[in-house]
Write a protein that holds these residues in place. Structure first.
Motif, short mmCIF file in Angstrom:
data_model
loop_
_atom_site.label_atom_id
_atom_site.label_comp_id
_atom_site.label_asym_id
_atom_site.label_seq_id
_atom_site.Cartn_x
_atom_site.Cartn_y
_atom_site.Cartn_z
N TYR A 295 0.83 -1.21 0.00
CA TYR A 295 0.00 0.00 0.00
C TYR A 295 0.86 1.26 0.00
O TYR A 295 0.55 2.25 -0.66
N SER A 296 1.97 1.21 0.73
CA SER A 296 2.87 2.37 0.77
C SER A 296 3.49 2.63 -0.59
O SER A 296 3.91 3.76 -0.89
N ARG A 297 3.54 1.58 -1.44
CA ARG A 297 4.06 1.74 -2.81
C ARG A 297 2.93 1.97 -3.81
O ARG A 297 3.12 1.84 -5.01
N LYS A 298 1.74 2.30 -3.26
CA LYS A 298 0.57 2.64 -4.07
C LYS A 298 0.09 1.48 -4.96
O LYS A 298 -0.42 1.69 -6.06
N LEU A 299 0.27 0.26 -4.47
CA LEU A 299 -0.23 -0.91 -5.18
C LEU A 299 -1.63 -1.27 -4.66
O LEU A 299 -2.00 -0.89 -3.55
N ASP A 300 -2.39 -1.99 -5.47
CA ASP A 300 -3.74 -2.38 -5.08
C ASP A 300 -3.69 -3.48 -4.01
O ASP A 300 -3.08 -4.52 -4.23
N VAL A 301 -4.31 -3.23 -2.88
CA VAL A 301 -4.28 -4.21 -1.78
C VAL A 301 -5.68 -4.66 -1.37
O VAL A 301 -5.83 -5.42 -0.41
N ARG A 302 -6.70 -4.19 -2.06
CA ARG A 302 -8.07 -4.49 -1.66
C ARG A 302 -8.34 -6.00 -1.59
O ARG A 302 -8.88 -6.50 -0.59
N ASP A 303 -7.97 -6.73 -2.64
CA ASP A 303 -8.22 -8.17 -2.65
C ASP A 303 -7.51 -8.87 -1.50
O ASP A 303 -8.07 -9.77 -0.86
N SER A 304 -6.27 -8.46 -1.24
CA SER A 304 -5.50 -9.10 -0.16
C SER A 304 -6.12 -8.80 1.20
O SER A 304 -6.14 -9.66 2.09
N LEU A 305 -6.63 -7.58 1.38
CA LEU A 305 -7.30 -7.24 2.63
C LEU A 305 -8.56 -8.09 2.81
O LEU A 305 -8.83 -8.59 3.91
N GLU A 306 -9.32 -8.25 1.74
CA GLU A 306 -10.53 -9.07 1.82
C GLU A 306 -10.18 -10.53 2.14
O GLU A 306 -10.86 -11.18 2.93
N ASP A 307 -9.11 -11.02 1.51
CA ASP A 307 -8.68 -12.40 1.77
C ASP A 307 -8.22 -12.57 3.21
O ASP A 307 -8.49 -13.60 3.85
N LEU A 308 -7.53 -11.56 3.73
CA LEU A 308 -7.06 -11.62 5.12
C LEU A 308 -8.24 -11.63 6.08
O LEU A 308 -8.26 -12.41 7.05
N ALA A 309 -9.24 -10.80 5.82
CA ALA A 309 -10.42 -10.76 6.67
C ALA A 309 -11.12 -12.11 6.68
O ALA A 309 -11.53 -12.62 7.73
N LYS A 310 -11.26 -12.71 5.50
CA LYS A 310 -11.92 -14.02 5.40
C LYS A 310 -11.10 -15.11 6.09
O LYS A 310 -11.65 -15.97 6.78
N PHE A 311 -9.78 -15.05 5.91
CA PHE A 311 -8.92 -16.06 6.52
C PHE A 311 -9.07 -16.05 8.04
O PHE A 311 -9.16 -17.11 8.67
N ILE A 312 -9.11 -14.87 8.62
CA ILE A 312 -9.25 -14.78 10.08
C ILE A 312 -10.64 -15.26 10.51
O ILE A 312 -10.78 -15.96 11.52
N ARG A 313 -11.67 -14.88 9.76
CA ARG A 313 -13.03 -15.34 10.09
C ARG A 313 -13.09 -16.87 10.10
O ARG A 313 -13.76 -17.47 10.94
N ASP A 314 -12.40 -17.48 9.15
CA ASP A 314 -12.44 -18.94 9.02
C ASP A 314 -11.58 -19.66 10.05
O ASP A 314 -11.94 -20.76 10.50
N THR A 315 -10.44 -19.07 10.41
CA THR A 315 -9.48 -19.80 11.23
C THR A 315 -9.50 -19.45 12.72
O THR A 315 -9.14 -20.30 13.54
N LEU A 316 -9.91 -18.25 13.07
CA LEU A 316 -9.90 -17.88 14.49
C LEU A 316 -10.75 -18.82 15.35
O LEU A 316 -10.31 -19.25 16.42
N PRO A 317 -11.97 -19.18 14.91
CA PRO A 317 -12.77 -20.12 15.72
C PRO A 317 -12.07 -21.46 15.90
O PRO A 317 -12.25 -22.12 16.94
N LEU A 318 -11.27 -21.87 14.91
CA LEU A 318 -10.54 -23.13 15.02
C LEU A 318 -9.41 -23.01 16.03
O LEU A 318 -9.20 -23.91 16.85
N VAL A 319 -8.68 -21.90 15.97
CA VAL A 319 -7.58 -21.68 16.91
C VAL A 319 -8.10 -21.65 18.34
O VAL A 319 -7.47 -22.19 19.26
N GLU A 320 -9.26 -21.04 18.53
CA GLU A 320 -9.83 -20.92 19.88
C GLU A 320 -10.21 -22.28 20.48
O GLU A 320 -10.38 -22.39 21.69
N LYS A 321 -10.31 -23.30 19.64
CA LYS A 321 -10.65 -24.64 20.13
C LYS A 321 -9.44 -25.40 20.67
O LYS A 321 -9.59 -26.47 21.27
N PHE A 322 -8.25 -24.87 20.43
CA PHE A 322 -7.03 -25.55 20.89
C PHE A 322 -7.02 -25.65 22.41
O PHE A 322 -7.32 -24.69 23.12
#
Length: 201
Positions: free
Chosen positions: A134-161
């Motif tokens: 982002y600091s180099r003015k590149l498009d990061v929208r897709d990566s941000l969306e993927d990161l948000a989804k990844f956390i939504r999917d994996t955080l509940p699993l991590v909490e089960k440890f």
């Protein structure tokens, strides 16, 4: 400019929260072969999924996550391709001296606490890479969306440890805290970074 600085500052702040852990994590929680995979993924659109894959391997190894049908099918095809190359005597940089992509036995060298810290490190690295892009003015929208989804999917699993000692309890809490903080920062960034009109490849 204000928005640009705000997004950059948000992500940098998130990365700085666990900077001491990250400095050690780079050396301790990813293997050299994994670091090679990361280095080979030059573009953000390739590097972010690579970090996610490494984090997922750890959750699978911990018994918190199962491979998806798509992963199983992809690994089956890659295994067949690898076997054909071996029969032909073809050896490439991707196959020489490296464990097969579907072989996670090398993770047995890590303790459960270290595997959890590997998950945390993946989130740290993704955040840092997105901020840098982002600091180099590149498009990061897709990566941000993927990161948000990844956390939504994996955080509940991590909490089960179920931690068995203080080291695992601390690593688990750090992973949960980092995931929640990253989710909050990512949500804020998504409110600032404009949606891209172009379709993903």
């Amino acid at each position: 400019m204000h928005h640009l600085a705000k997004v950059s500052l948000t992500l940098i702040l998130a990365a700085s929260l666990t900077a001491p852990v990250l400095s050690a994590a780079k050396k301790d929680y990813f293997t050299e072969d994994e670091l090679d995979l990361i280095r080979d993924a030059q573009e953000l659109s390739a590097r972010v999924p690579t970090y996610f894959k490494l984090a997922e391997r750890r959750l699978i190894f911990l018994g918190l996550m199962e491979k998806s049908p798509q992963q199983i099918e992809k690994e089956r095809k890659e295994k067949e391709k690898r076997e054909k190359e071996q029969k032909k005597g073809v050896e490439t940089r991707a196959t020489s001296n490296k464990a097969p992509i579907d072989d996670t036995s090398y993770l047995d060298n890590f303790t459960p606490a270290e595997l959890l810290r590997g998950y945390t490190q993946a989130l740290e690295e993704v955040t840092t890479n997105i901020d840098d892009a982002y600091s180099r003015k590149l498009d990061v929208r897709d990566s941000l969306e993927d990161l948000a989804k990844f956390i939504r999917d994996t955080l509940p699993l991590v909490e089960k440890f179920k931690p068995k000692n203080d080291s695992e309890r601390l690593a688990l809490q750090d992973a949960i805290d980092k995931a929640k903080q990253t989710a909050a920062d990512t949500k804020e960034a998504l409110n600032i970074v404009p949606k891209t009109e172009k379709k993903r490849k």
